[in-house]
Design a protein around this motif. Structure first.
Motif, PDB file in Angstrom:
ATOM      1  N   TYR A 148       0.982  -1.420   0.243  1.00 50.21           N
ATOM      2  CA  TYR A 148      -0.149  -0.092   0.130  1.00 50.21           C
ATOM      3  C   TYR A 148       1.117   1.497   0.090  1.00 50.21           C
ATOM      4  N   VAL A 149       0.199   1.994  -0.817  1.00 44.61           N
ATOM      5  CA  VAL A 149       1.394   3.480  -0.196  1.00 44.61           C
ATOM      6  C   VAL A 149       0.820   4.016   0.539  1.00 44.61           C
ATOM      7  N   THR A 150       1.249   4.890   1.107  1.00 41.83           N
ATOM      8  CA  THR A 150       0.958   5.361   2.421  1.00 41.83           C
ATOM      9  C   THR A 150       0.077   6.932   1.924  1.00 41.83           C
ATOM     10  N   ASN A 151      -0.618   7.674   2.785  1.00 41.54           N
ATOM     11  CA  ASN A 151      -1.260   8.806   2.678  1.00 41.54           C
ATOM     12  C   ASN A 151      -1.811   8.557   1.134  1.00 41.54           C
ATOM     13  N   ALA A 152      -1.714   7.630  -0.232  1.00 39.60           N
ATOM     14  CA  ALA A 152      -3.085   7.626  -1.124  1.00 39.60           C
ATOM     15  C   ALA A 152      -4.303   7.637  -0.549  1.00 39.60           C
TER      16      ALA A 152
END
Length: 745
Positions: A631-635
């Motif tokens: 998971y790409v954080t803060n996306a």
């Protein structure tokens, strides 16, 4: 889950009720005003009269032989519109142009929020006033501007190798009353957009004519503002715009921001957009205390309140001044535009995010300081030709900038420098954790051609070559590093239409963002960088594609939709809060966007924007990069906006803006998530006469208690407590009101 759905339903019901109420008020006012014998004149920004033929890119594209005409002949019949109708005039489905009218009507708690008029763009903050905003777009947490190229009057704002974050975009120096509109693009599909433009770009235009005006506003959260500005007209048609703004803001915080600032602007224009020149000077200075994002654990256990802080000495200082200008010359089928700028800026931030993690005695506050001088400019030659029966528009451009900067990081206690630097590559300190003298040069050359093959078919083909190079003198170990890189980027679009007021777009291209030069040289790094297991290039490339449609199915209803895909070679983000670069694996974002604007009446507009995005890393071994998942954080995966603009052109006017930021992961394994937030802002104005009007704005109308920004990292709450890994958050401001008095002279 059920309770969350109930909250969402209540939110939508309240929003609908306020929408109906605002529309009814404006409708009644319009009907009653029609019976009046005399109309109240409306002073508008002269730049509102520009037609949609002005292209949406930061540098002018090819222009037709016809002169640019004024679209509005009577201010009493001016159509209230947030965006210009660009059917048949653009090269992608997702670009657009925001009118000065929306900037004037839109309720904005802080100046950066005027950019939320860009469809799908969220502008928030995690440190209160003074510091640069946080941007989110197309499934990107753009931090302070990593992949959103921002220009003001063709001057690039993004700071390369900034002390706090790569691409740092501080637009607090702007005076909203002096803006004439905003042009925006999305995706790396335009040849004249280079560094930081993968997710999108915005180009804020200065107005060359503004009304003579003085205003004062005061708010319930200790915010006050004084503004005076106007235009001097000369007999030869020249215009001289001057403006000054003084501002103070406290906010709801236990330790008030006490943010105070001064802004000044002078803009002289000779001639017009085809032949002439302009010169602009700007100045900004601000100081503030900051309540940064705080550990949720500290709030839930009662250590601090929702608006409290574990370190009340956090804050910052910023100063910027510069001069810029354009020279324009044109013929029957050609146009030449050249621009130049010089700016100087200083910035210092004091931040304590991890509290007692690294230094259980003095705490983890650190200062980040930079002093920067930037020179640059551009030259663009465009022309229209016919090759046989085919009309072609060609643009050739050259852009460049040179940055001279000093950046450092120090360990501090209550803003006072300490000798040691725990947690740094230079723990022994000498009162300097990191210090660098850096010189950066960047040059971009591009060519773009638009050919109209058939009345319903045109192609756009562009090529861009970028060079970046620089030197880093490390003041800690005495080393010097030199690096450079070239990057070729093809771009293009295939456009079918218009058929029945509809166009279909296929766009593709390559773009990039530059990386912090200190991470390239290795003077400011940690973890994998120190072990040389991950190499950082000067420019990280991305490839993107987009399929979209632009249509006007019925009169006064304009719609745009697009699906997109963005592949980055490396999800490399600069974590300025911790002072390190974090390399990530390749990433992919795919999503869909929809926008619509409807003018049922000349004085009323409804608009909405909807965006979905899916962001993931592309690697089989995330542990190689020190992460636990894909998971790409803060996306953010979901953004929705809805707005109403209403101006009876008599006494009443106003607007309503709804913003819904969906949930997003806070760490790579998705074990911590943010719920996002929902906010409704409302503004109503009343013209007493042609010289006096009053405005009232309500922000966060339904008093949402969400967090404007959230993160997750390690911290230690007290000198003796255990290390925790958890979510942090910066609370959204509670319901507040602001009242303004505006006078024309």
């Amino acid at each position: 889950m059920k309770s969350e759905k109930k909250v969402k339903r209540r939110f939508l019901k309240k929003t609908t009720l306020v929408t109906m109420l605002l529309s009814s008020i404006c409708c009644v006012q319009t009907l009653s005003s029609a019976a009046r014998a005399e109309d109240i004149p409306v002073e508008e920004n002269a730049s509102n009269d520009e037609t949609a033929e002005k292209n949406t890119s930061p540098t002018p594209r090819s222009h037709s032989k016809e002169k640019i005409s004024q679209s509005v002949t009577s201010k009493d019949i001016e159509v209230v519109a947030s965006r210009k109708d660009l059917l048949g005039k653009t090269s992608t489905a997702s670009e657009g142009s925001i009118t000065a009218k929306e900037i004037q009507l839109r309720p904005a708690y802080r100046v950066g929020q005027i950019l939320e008029a860009v469809p799908g763009l969220v502008v928030t903050t995690h440190s209160g006033e003074g510091k640069a905003n946080q941007f989110l777009l197309r499934g990107f947490n753009l931090d302070h501007g990593t992949d959103l190229a921002t220009f003001v009057d063709d001057v690039p704002v993004n700071g390369a190798t900034n002390a706090h974050g790569q691409g740092y975009t501080d637009i607090n120096f702007l005076i909203p009353e002096t803006l004439g509109g905003v042009d925006y693009t999305k995706g790396p599909f335009h040849a004249n957009i280079g560094d930081f433009g993968v997710a999108g770009s915005d180009h804020m235009k200065l107005a060359d004519d503004i009304p003579r005006q003085v205003s004062f506003s005061g708010g319930t959260l200790g915010d006050y503002r004084f503004y005076i500005g106007g235009t001097t007209h000369f007999k030869n048609g020249d215009r001289w715009v001057n403006a000054l703004s003084l501002q103070h803001a406290d906010g709801p915080w236990k330790y008030p921001d006490n943010a105070r600032s001064i802004r000044a602007m002078s803009h002289y224009t000779h001639g017009d957009n085809s032949d002439g020149f302009d010169v602009t000077a700007m100045y900004y200075r601000g100081k503030w205390r900051a309540t940064n994002d705080q550990p949720i654990e500290a709030i839930e256990t009662g250590m601090i309140s929702r608006y409290g802080s574990l370190d009340p000495t956090d804050g910052g200082f910023a100063e910027r001044y510069g001069i810029s200008g354009h020279y324009r010359k044109s013929g029957s089928n050609w146009k030449f535009v050249t621009s130049a700028f010089a700016t100087h800026s200083r910035m210092t931030l004091w931040n304590d995010f991890t509290h007692y993690l690294d230094d259980p005695v003095n705490g983890d506050q650190h200062s980040q300081h930079e002093a920067r001088t930037t020179f640059g400019g551009s030259a663009v030659y465009s022309r229209n030709d016919y090759i046989g029966d085919f009309k072609t528009d060609t643009q050739v451009g050259l852009q460049g900038r040179y940055d001279i900067l000093y950046v450092n990081r120090r360990h501090t206690y209550h803003r006072q420098a300490l000798e040691e630097c725990p947690g740094s590559l230079n723990p022994s300190g000498r009162y300097l954790c990191n210090g660098d003298n850096i010189n950066l040069g960047a040059v971009g050359f591009y060519v773009e051609n638009t050919t109209h093959w058939l009345p319903w078919l045109r192609t756009v083909v562009g090529f861009r070559e970028d060079y970046q190079g620089g030197t880093d003198d490390n003041l800690v170990d005495g080393s010097t590093t030199k690096k450079h890189q070239w990057l070729f980027q093809p771009k293009g679009s295939l456009i079918f239409g218009p058929w029945k007021n509809t166009e279909l777009y296929f766009s593709g291209g390559k773009g990039y963002h530059s990386n912090d030069f200190r991470s390239v040289s290795g003077s400011y790094s940690a973890d994998q960088f120190a072990q040389n297991s991950v190499k950082v290039p000067l420019m990280t490339a991305a490839v993107s594609g987009e399929i979209g449609i632009r249509t006007t199915p019925i009169k006064n209803l304009h719609m745009q939709a697009a699906v997109f895909l963005i592949d980055f070679d490396s999800e490399l983000s600069y974590d300025g809060d911790a002072g390190v670069n974090t390399p990530g694996p390749a990433s992919r974002r795919k999503g869909v966007e929809f926008s619509a604007q409807y003018n049922p009446l000349s004085w009323l507009e409804f608009n909405t924007d909807l965006s979905f995005a899916h962001a993931r890393y592309r690697t089989k071994d995330p542990s190689q990069y020190g992460i636990d998942g894909l998971y790409v954080t803060n996306a953010p995966k979901f953004v929705w906006a809805f707005g109403i603009l209403a101006d009876s052109h008599k006494a009443w006017y106003g607007s309503l803006q709804v913003r819904w930021l969906g949930s997003y992961p806070l760490n790579e394994d998705n074990s911590l998530r943010s719920k996002g937030y929902r906010e409704v802002n409302l503004s109503v104005g009343y013209r007493v006469s042609k010289r006096l009007r009053f405005e009232a704005s309500i922000f966060n109308l339904f008093n949402n208690h969400g967090y404007a920004a959230q993160y997750a990292y390690d911290y230690r709450l007290t000198p003796t407590s255990a290390v925790s890994t958890g979510a942090t958050g910066h609370s959204i401001e509670p319901r507040s009101a602001r009242f303004s008095v505006i006078g024309n002279f």
